[in-house]
Structures are given as C-alpha cells and as structure tokens.
Enzyme design. Structure first.
Site, PDB file in Angstrom:
ATOM      1  N   ASP A 160      33.855  46.651  40.899  1.00 24.75           N
ATOM      2  CA  ASP A 160      34.051  47.290  42.200  1.00 24.75           C
ATOM      3  C   ASP A 160      33.597  48.737  42.214  1.00 24.75           C
ATOM      4  OD1 ASP A 160      35.496  44.866  42.511  1.00 24.75           O
ATOM      5  OD2 ASP A 160      36.763  45.830  44.026  1.00 24.75           O
ATOM      6  N   ARG A 195      49.422  56.608  39.670  1.00 20.08           N
ATOM      7  CA  ARG A 195      48.523  57.075  40.726  1.00 20.08           C
ATOM      8  C   ARG A 195      48.559  58.590  40.940  1.00 20.08           C
ATOM      9  NH1 ARG A 195      45.744  53.335  39.314  1.00 20.08           N
ATOM     10  NH2 ARG A 195      46.041  51.293  40.250  1.00 20.08           N
ATOM     11  N   ASP A 244      48.007  51.284  46.578  1.00 17.97           N
ATOM     12  CA  ASP A 244      47.368  52.303  45.752  1.00 17.97           C
ATOM     13  C   ASP A 244      46.523  53.270  46.559  1.00 17.97           C
ATOM     14  OD1 ASP A 244      48.579  51.641  43.439  1.00 17.97           O
ATOM     15  OD2 ASP A 244      47.092  50.144  42.897  1.00 17.97           O
ATOM     16  N   SER A 281      44.303  39.555  39.766  1.00 20.74           N
ATOM     17  CA  SER A 281      43.837  40.883  39.388  1.00 20.74           C
ATOM     18  C   SER A 281      44.930  41.580  38.587  1.00 20.74           C
ATOM     19  CB  SER A 281      43.495  41.698  40.640  1.00 20.74           C
ATOM     20  OG  SER A 281      44.670  42.053  41.307  1.00 20.74           O
TER      21      SER A 281
END
Lengths: 414, 414, 414, 414
Positions: free
Chosen positions: B15, B94, B123, B179
């Site tokens: 990605d 994060r 996220d 994922s």
C-alpha cells in the site's frame, strides 16, 4: 413474661452453634435458620445439632433457585465486578439469605434476628442492611460486636471449650489455617495464613476448581446463549452435553465444567466497606464463564454510548452490592436502568475453557449493531471515506486551538 | 516552482509503496519515514525499495525506547484498557509514530504528511489528530480518502498491477486472509475472514504468543517491581533470569516470556471511533502481565476512594487514547492527575504464567495502606467492633426511610 | 425526468428565502416547511412570500403542543442544563422541527431536506443528526456548506442583492447587529457585536423578559405542581390566576409572568460541539422557573444516592441534547432511566419571582423522603445519637490509615 | 493522678458553656478554644465567661485569613456546590476550626477534644473526621452523643436551669425559633420553625443580606480578577472602590457589597451525610459572586473536555467536603487534580449585582481558548464549512445503524 424469639442464621459450624447456646443463655427462644444456597453441608446433621443445643425450631430452606435467578442472573446481566476483579459471590448471597431470614422471622413472630458474622468484615453489614431495608423494625443481635460475648470468647479455644463443656459436638479435624465461605457461585478464602499478601496461597486451598496443571490437556468449547441479557442455555460443543436451560441446572453444570478446567481463581487485595484492606482468594468457576460471555455479547449488541453509560452504572452497582446495599433505592434504580439496556442483548457466545482460561472466541446474534458489510474493508457500503476527513478536521479544531492557546500562554510568560 | 515535499509514513508494504509512487506522480517530492517501533521488518530492504521507487530521502528512526517509556509506561501506570478488554497496543503506537513523523516533516521543510491508513479505521484519526495537535499548520494527504486514488485502486489487484507495471517489487507470498499490525507491544489482526465474528480465528494467526496447548507444562513465576506506578524491574523467579531494569530490555523480555506461555490473546468486537463495530484479535503478551501486576499493586497501595476516582479517569483516558486524542488537553490533564495518584504505587507483585494465564499470586510494598494487624481476625488492634454497629445503623437510616416512603406511597395509591 | 423534491425548513427570513430560490435554480422542486414552535412570526405573510418565490407547496405546522410535551417537559424532568447554565432552548427545538420536517418530506415523496443553518454552528448538526436518525436514507442539502452557494453569497449584501433582483421582498428595517433564534422556550442571541465577550450585551436586546429594573416592585408567588416529575399545574398565589393545567397554556403563562419579572436571562461563553467556543445571550423565562422548581422538589423527594446517579445521567443527557443526539440510543436509554427516577417526584413548590430572581421558598409532597420528625432537633425519634459515634469512627479508619501510611512513607524517604 | 485535659471548641453560647461545666464536673481540665472565623461574637465577653465557669485556659485564635486562603479560595477554584445549590459555607469552616483545635490540643498536651455539635447533624462528622485525620490518636468527647449528658439535658430548659444554678450567665433575649451558624462565608439557618419545609422562612431571618426589596434600585458592577483560578482582585466599577487584593479584605468587601444588594440567599432541602434530609436556609453573599464569576471565567478559559472532567471532580469534591472528608486521601487527590486544571484560568469577569441577582455580563483574558475570529460569522478563518458535513455524516453512522437495528429487531418480533 413470654420469652422473645430470635431467628439465628445458623451454619452448623462451631461459631453459630456457640451463639445459639449463648442466646439461649441470655433468655431468648431461638429458631435456627439454615439457607441452602449451594454450600456443601450435611443439613440433617446440622439440624440434629441445633435441636440438641436447644433450638426451638430448625428451618432449612433451599434458596438455590432463587439465588441463581434473583441474584446471580442480575449480577451477570449487570456485568458486576468489584474493583475490576471480584465477581461478588459472597456479596450476592448475603441479601438472598437475609430475605429468607427476615421472612422466617416474621413468620415465627420473632422480634430479633442474629448472625455469626464478625466485626471487621463486610458480611455483618450486608446481612444487617438487608434486614433493616426489608424490615425496618427488626432488632439485630450481632454477638461478635457485643462486649459480653467478645470478652467471653476471645479466641477459637474459648469456643471449643464452651462447646465441649455444653455437649456441643466439636469438629474432630484440625481447622484449616484460613476461613472459607461457600455458596453455589463461589468459595472465598481469607484470614489466617492468607492475611500475609506477600505469601502465595497454598495450592491445596481450592475446592471448586481443579489445579490447571491437572486439568484436561485439550480445550472444551461451550456455547452460552443469552436472552435479554440473561443466560438462557449452555451447550458443550466438545462433548455434546446440553443444552441446559433450567437456571439452576445450567449454573451447576457451568460450575462443574469450569471447575474441571481450573477456571475462575483469583488472589487479590480488596477494599472493605469499613475502610480496611483485606486479602481474599476466590474461585468462581461458572460465574467467570458467564461474566466473560456476557461482556462479549454486550460489546457485540450494545451501542457504544449506551455501553459507556452501562459501564458507569455497573461500577456503581458493584459498589452498592459489595457494600451491602442490594435492597436500596440506588440499587433498585440502577437495576431498572440496566435492564433497559439489556433489551437486545440476545445471542450466543462460544467460550473456550483450557487450564484456567475462559476465552470468548466467537459470537452471534440474530439482530446486532455489528454490521459486517459496513465495516468490511472489501465493500464501500453506505460509507464515504471522504466524510472521515471532515470528521477528523472538525475534531482537530479543538486540538489546534489548544496549541494556539499554549503558544500564546508561553509567549505571555516570556 | 519548487515541488512541495510530503513526508510519508512508509511501511515498506504494497500500500504505502503504491502511495509513494502515486504521490510522486501527483508532483510531490516524497520523503519516506519509517519508524521502528518494534515490528518485524527488514528496514534495509524497505529503504532500498523506497529509494528505488523514487523517494527523495528515506528516514529510519528507532523509536522503540521512546515508545516504551513515553507511551507504554504511562498506559500501564494509568491502567488503560478499552471497553474492559483491549490494551490499546495500536492506539499507543500511532501518536508515537506521529510525533516522529511531524518532527521529520518539520526538519525536512515539508508542508505535507501522508499515510496509508484506510478510511473506515481508527488509525487515520489517530495519525491525523496527533499531527494536527503537534503541528496545527500541517496539511495531510490521506490517499485512501481521496477520490482519484480510491477510484483508481479499487482493490488489492489494482495495487498489485500498478506496482508490477512500475517495477515495484511485490510480495511473492499469498497475502494472509486478514490484515495485521505489529509493534513492540502487540499484534492486531482484523479484516478478511475475521470480519465474521461468529467464526473463531484460525489458531495459526498468532505470531507473538505460543499456542497455550504447546506452551510449557510448568508455570513460570515473575516478580515485577514498580516505582511510583512505573515498571522498574522484572525478575524470573523460576529460572533466575533478570533483574531486567532497562525499560526496553525489560519489555522485550516480558514479551518473550509471556509469549512462550501463551499469555495475552483476546478475540473481541469493539466500538470504533467512527461509529462502526469491528472485530479484532489481539495478542499483547508483555503488556498483559504488566497490566495485571499494576492493577494488583494499585489495589494494595491506593486508598479506596482514590482508586474509584482513578478508575473513572482511567476509563476516560482509555477512550481518549483509543480515539486518537493522546495529544489533547483532556489527555494531558488526565495524565497529570493520574500521576498524582501513583506517588505511592511502589512495591512488587509476583505473577504466575501458565498456558495462557497470568495471575497475580502475591504482592508487597515497603509502605502500603494494607494493614495486616488491623484486618487480622486474631487481633483487635485499634478496631472496636461496637463501632460497626453505629456505622451499620446509621447507613440503615436511609434504607428504612425508603421503606417508610414506599409503604406510604403504596397506601396513597390504594 | 421528474424533478426531485426538497423539503426546506423555511423561516420566512432573508436566508431561507434566498435558499428557496437557489434550490429552484438548481433544478429542484421545493416544498417550504414552516414549524410553529412559538416564535413570533407572520405565518400568512411568510406563506405568501414562499409561494411567490416559487415553492411548490407551503406547509405550516403548529408543533407548539408537541414541543412542550415531548421536548420541554422531558428536559424539565431530566433537569437538563448545559455547562451548569444553559437550559437548551434551541437544542430542544431542533429535533422537534426535524421530526416535523422528516414526516413532511416522507409524505411529500421528497428525497431531500434542506435548511439554512450555518456551517460553524450547532444547529446544522442538530437538524441533520435528527434527520439521519429518523430517516437514514434522507439526503440533506446544507447550502451554507456547499461551495457554489458560499462562494456566491459571501455576505448579507450578496443575499440582499440576489433577493432584490429576483423580486423577493427584503426586510425594510436595518438588521440588528446580532442574530437571534426564538421559540416558545427561549430566545438566543449571538454573533455580530456579541462576538466580543468582553463587551456586555446591550440592554435593549431582550424580547421575552422585562428589564428587572423596570419589572414590578413587589414579588409574585407561584405554586408549581409536578406529577411524576412532570409539570402538572401552575397557580399564581399573589393574584389568584390559574391553576393552569394544559401544558401549552401553562408554559405560555409561565413565560408571561416570568418575563414580566425579568426572570431567565444569562450571558455566557459555551462550548460548541464542533470545538469552538461561542458567546450566547439567552432568555428562558418560563423554563427557568420550572428548572428551579423541579430541582427543588427532586431534592425533597429523591433518595440521595438516586439523586447522585440522576445528576450524572442529567449531565450526560444535557451534552447529548446540546450536541444534537436527541434521537439516539444513548438519549433513549438515559430518558428511560431518568423516568424511572421520577416515579415519586410529585408535589408542589412555591417559587418567588422578583426582579430577575426565581427562588424556591417552600415545598411539599404527600409522600416524600423528607421526614420532619426524624430530622427534628426536638425529637429523638427512631434515631439514637450513639450510633453516629460508630458511624464516624468507622469512617475514620480509612483516614487514620492514610495518616499512618503518610508518616511511614515520609520516614522511608528520610 | 493528674487530670486529663480536654480542649473544647467553645462558642460562648449556652450549649458549650454548659458542656464546659459538665466536663469539669466529669473531672477533666478544660481549655476553651475559640476560633474567630468571622462570626459576630464578643470574644472578650466569651473569654470572661469561660474563665468564670472554670476553664483552665481560654484560647482565641483569628483564623479568618487562613479560612479565606486555605478553604474558601480552593472551594471557589474548585467550583464547589453541593447538590447544585449549596456553597458549603459551614462545611468549609469545620475543617478550618478542627485544624486550629487539634493544634491547640497538641500544644496544651491534651488527650481529648470536645465540641457541642448535635447528634443528628453533619458538623459532628466534619469536626471528628477532621480531628481523626489530623491526629489519629485523639480521643473525642461529643456530649450530645453521651447518654449521661443527653439524659440530663433533654431540652433547652434543662440547660438554662443548669446554667442558672451554676452562675453561668444566660442569654436575656428569647431564643429565635431556629438555630443559626455564622462565619465569614455565610450564615446557615435551620431547625425550629424551619423544620417544616412547606412554610417559607420568615423574611427577618437574614443577617448578612439586605432584603432585595430594600436593596438599591440601581445595579452595581464589579470586576473580579482571577489568577490561576484564584481570586486576585475586586473592583467596584460603579463607585470606583477598590481594587481589593488582600484576600481577607477582598472577601469582606464582597460580602458587604453583595449583602447590600441582597445577593446569595437560598432555601433548600438537602441530604445530610447521616441519611436524613434537612431543610436549610443559607445566605452566602460574597461566595455567590465568586462562584458565578469563576464558573464564567472557567467556561471561557478551559477546554471543553477538561471542563467535563473538572465538573465530575468538582461534584465528587463537593460531596467529600460536605460529608467531612476535607482531610482525606480522596480530597487531597482531587484538589491536586483540580489545581492542574486551573493553570490558565486567569482573567476578569464583570458581575452585575441587583436586588438578589449576581450575573456575569462580560469577561476577558489575555490568553483564552475563546477565539473570536474562529467563531465569527463574518470570517471563514481557518474553518472550512465542508468539514462539518463529514463530521455530521460520520456521527450519523451510529444513529443510522441504530435505526437499522431497531427495524431489524422489530421485524424479528413480528
């Protein structure tokens, strides 16, 4: 003048046997009341003992079904857990017993109730607040807080002598160096050697649960179904047992299967209502499974904000119940509120048991807020990703303002 | 006109590699920023890849120590747990990455930051709120929310083709049907086959923890020491390893020993900030031990009422952190408050690990509110049992009044 | 292809008149929907205007009774007050209007609704969240957030020109240098010169309340009766007017008498949902009296702990309502819970109005938790003063322990 | 054997004079301790009286400044208000006096303290919990809870006789048919004719505030400045008096000007800690102004979410203080937390006083989260209205889901 009648919460053990005799000595008529809430007990033997000591009457009442349906089920629906860890097994039993005790006392025309709970503990509070709430005129005799009694019986040795000298049968085995309290939901262990929290509890202490090291080497998978937040059935998917749908049978089965897998042990220091900290070791096998399963289904079914509100109410209710306020305006209110939240908590959860763990592994509901197509990474659904931009940027306004503010404040202080 | 610079949070995967290329195509200079927060990654390989694609510069920064000390430790002290179960591994990473990203962007003279987080997830919010809070003027490019991008890349196949046609190396192995996101604290798994919460997660999914069925058959006992609520050392009492006192080493060791014993797996449905429910499978080995140990010590050291207040603040902070508000006035305030509560949370807890369980079994402190002589059944101490009578009777006033009130109300309605 | 229909929340003012025309220009059929929620308005004139501009249909609906009974009464029962001061007059009107708007839109076969609320305010959120909740498929046109519209109309001058050039009657009087929003419950004033919170609002701003300096020189005494937490009747004990028992009449009367006595003005800075702070001046005459009276009766009737729980729920609900979540799972839940608390909030309160003040001066109930004989200094009643000793000494345990703990901690640090 | 010394909180009134004598009769040495916390009292006369009765020593201590700075100021910063209405004047004075009492007792080598608070009230709890917290070893004599005392003195008549027969001067005026308690912050009135909450308090009861009907016919405008949440100065903008910056002077001036304008009266039923409800009439002139002003400035300066957290802590602290837990771990913790929130509560508020009202009318700060240009309707600023669309639509996801859910649930039940 006629003697006044005391109804005594009688356990058959040394303490309440001595209390029974002592109350007779004080000039009361005594009715011994024994509630069967699932503890291991030879009720016939206890009845004989109480009669022999001089009880005017011995009442043995099976409260197990009421305990499960009226106390344990609401606790499960409410998700009650005290100080993040304790499932309140004893706290739930006390109001259940008190209800039976008060009803018996009224039926027997008694003016007093009595119990053997000690003066530093929570149970005296739970018993008495329940009794006062249910029957404001009741008079309560708590010998362990009456000076004449505590001065006469300063230790276990005094009780043993008193019993022996009055022909009360005394336990032949040595007392374990801790005390325990058992009911259908759990056994608690405290006092004695457990009073030192820096020493691990001895492994032989547990009676409802197998040592995980000796429990089966393969997992057991259960399917628990809830209807409106209340346990509705249990099925063992590993060996095909069940479904159990009768509340009492279901709970007994859960205790058994959880116990076999060593599920439900904790060792904690907790805050008593009186302001002391105490160390308790608990095993709550079936209750642990139900708690985990309900938490899991609720997260699946409840709206996020309702879940937040319910969590707040849950924590308040856990304190009320621990502190003895089951029968109180606040508990009544919170129970009503929580019930409103459970309307759609209906579905099943699969829980895997293995050597001390009880983990939810899957769940489903005919109707749930979970929306697979909405959340899926593979579908856009109704969701427009651009909307998240506005969402984030709007939430950022406040954060940017705070940054501006701090910079401005810092400049001012220069 | 000079090109504008974007600093892209680059992972090395398909990605963000495609995003890198796409940003170049849009006419930006791109700096690839890779934070090492403990994920398994071949950073050299990733650097080569980014350079090959056309990154003006590749920055690789080891944030592991800062992640542990500035994010994980405060989470442990605060007892953070989202919706009673999730230890917030991703949520904590994060803001840590965002801080590095923003600092890099400012240093590189960039006006933009970019990331590969998707449009339905948490996220994106966590990244962007952190960036806006730290640097209100920043501009953010979130390709997964930009129509030109999402229309061009409607699925993984489009990305693979795009990569192949531009010489970007593509993964040779088949993608797992879910994922995952990894850091030093945990791995999270979601999407794909996990989107059906009625299906149990496949056992092979886990990477940090051994299957409890294959983990050691004997328990491991650890001693965890805290100072002012912060982990200070870890010692393995079973094999004598340790003490580990360096935060990063300590945490890596905890992950290892917890992972070996299968500790820290959960499978839950949770509420995302955007209003969707999602299913997540998490493994947080070391974090689970620290959480259990800290909860245990705190109950031992903190006053009951302070514990209640802290619990409230803990739940609020867990929501802030989950929702991306680590850098916010509310989080700053709550962290300051919670820190006040931790002044005396100093002592050790022994935690037993065994086949998926991590149980506190004993604890101690040089100075604690636990008072063995006060609570002991064998001593009167300063405590006068008669006082409990007044305590209970006074608390009963309100309950009796409520009973009077209900009787009166019922009579009125007759 | 048939044109799509938009139902526009139409006020008759300059903004929504221009929006009406603009929507027609965009190719929609437009139905103008006017809700009468008690604002001063010449509805016939407005209808003519909308028709003249080109509305396919003009709907005027009297929602006043529903506003009072379904929105204001629950707010009073719940004790809603935002940030300790604002009684939420506008916040309550928005979902009421939205309900009418959505029902009209469905009846008219429209696919769109539209409104004239601005892009920085709360009302857009309240309108739209209500509409989405009631009718998830609705499409919403908010011209003040549509770039084509906002670029064309950058200020009031642009709107005036547009109106004039299309024959839309424009206001002949100069616009006040602030904006206002009125309904049966209150008028809010904001923007313009009010945007500077360091400048006091001009005295001439108020329309529902007399300047206290010009209000009557003698007090007015009202008796407000509640049944199950809901206003049931109002009587003026000073001049004998009433009792008013019809909800709408009662509320209109309260507004009148409160307004005459200058009751219900506030001038505050508040936190908008979008994250901005704004300054608002409000007058809520009748609502202020009801709020004071209900707070007073509730303290008289509710158990202390239930009152605490209700206060928590009240504060949460005030935020929900302010932020536009009237129709939401959380608001539905909280309303249900609060209703449980109101079962016995029945009785009267006398409130004295005088030059801006509304003070409860006495109250009574046929059945209340207040117990004069129990509290009296002249009677012992059931109360034994000695019990307080045990109550206090038991509560002191925790405080003494804390002292011991601090001393011990201090010694350690020496 | 030497006599033991009691330090008695002495007021100079009938009750504590009789208690002094009675304690002497019981064989104690008695030191009379009088705290000047701003009540109207002839301290010299009281001293003579105590000496005459037989006090070994009379200590008169001026605690007014400490009361204002250490108790009233923190209450203002914290925004303390009990059950939404009561500003806690008495509750704040008790720990202040207790601190003086305990210090005196330790200095005098006493082992006992004593007070004249009655057995149904809050003050006994506040005195004693404060004393136990400050000096865990203290012994407390509360004659109104000692059977020998209460049996001997069953009413005021008994006290009068006892006093007369021992030559203690008795009040020559008839006692008001209520009791009162005064300090610098407020006067409270309760008992006697006030015990019937359905009867309005007589207008002549008030001593600190002028009847609003007799107060000035024109408003007074004050400017109150706060620094870090603490009152820093007061200026009368109407007559130019001030600025007052010395805490004690400032507070005395505020009482005066508020009193002249009839500000600060309330008449409420409240929940006592013991579980009774009682009716109290209070006047808190200066405190009311400060409370209003601080609430106003805080809304201006604090972030919304921090304000929410602070409100929660404020409500908890109000309960702690009311219940007597000023010196407690929870109060210490909350005070520390709240102080963190006040760092930037700096600025001025103008408050208009008029016939019983105290309304904030404007406010400012050198640095505040209020951002006129951001909120202005006349400027776009950094704000993009389109962002609100995504904000609203994202918030609507949860509401739409709930609607889908309810429809689905309803269909299931068909």
């Amino acid at each position: 003048m006629a003697k006044e009648t005391v109804v005594l919460a009688y356990s058959g053990g040394l303490d309440t046997s001595c209390i029974l005799l002592w109350l007779l000595e004080q000039g009361y008529d005594v009715v011994a009341y024994m509630a069967n809430i699932g503890q291991e007990e030879d009720f016939d033997e206890a009845k004989k003992k109480a009669t022999k000591i001089g009880a005017k009457k011995v009442i043995i009442e099976d409260l197990r079904e009421s305990f499960v349906k009226e106390f344990v089920w609401p606790a499960v629906s409410s998700g009650l857990i005290y100080e993040s860890r304790y499932l309140l097994g004893t706290s739930l039993a006390r109001p259940c017993i008190s209800l039976g005790l008060v009803q018996a006392a009224r039926k027997e025309g008694a003016t007093y109730v009595s119990h053997g709970a000690t003066g530093k503990g929570n149970d005296q509070v739970r018993f008495e607040l329940s009794c006062y709430a249910l029957w404001p005129q009741v008079k309560i005799l708590a010998p362990w807080r009456i000076r004449e009694f505590t001065e006469r019986f300063q230790g276990r040795q005094d009780l043993l002598q008193y019993a022996a000298s009055h022909g009360i049968p005394v336990p032949v085995t040595t007392k374990a160096p801790w005390s325990m309290d058992a009911n259908l939901m759990h056994i608690s262990y405290e006092s004695g050697i457990l009073e030192d929290p820096s020493q691990a509890a001895p492994p032989e202490i547990y009676q409802m649960t197998t040592d995980p090291m000796k429990s089966p080497d393969t997992p057991t998978l259960l399917e628990i179904t809830f209807k409106n937040g209340v346990p509705a059935s249990v099925k063992n998917l590993t060996d095909g047992r069940g479904p159990y749908t009768n509340p009492l049978e279901m709970f007994i089965y859960l205790n058994k299967v959880a116990g076999q897998n060593g599920v439900g042990r904790i060792d904690i220091v907790e805050n008593r209502f009186l302001g002391l900290k105490s160390r308790g070791v608990y095993e709550t096998p079936g209750g642990t499974i139900l708690h985990q399963a309900h938490v899991d289904l609720e997260a699946f079914c409840l709206d996020r904000e309702v879940l937040r509100l319910k969590s707040y109410l849950r924590d308040k209710m856990a304190d009320y119940v621990y502190n003895g306020f089951w029968f109180s305006p606040e508990c009544e209110f919170v129970r009503g509120s929580i019930q409103l939240s459970q309307e759609h908590v209906t579905g099943w959860v699969r829980v895997q048991l293995y050597k001390g763990t009880a983990l939810a592994v899957s769940r489903n509901s005919l109707v749930a807020l979970y929306n697979q197509s909405l959340v899926s990474m593979d579908e856009h659904g109704d969701f427009e990703p651009e909307d998240a931009t506005g969402f984030i940027k709007t939430h950022a306004i406040r954060l940017k303002e705070f940054q501006r503010f701090k910079t401005q404040a810092a400049n001012l202080n220069k």
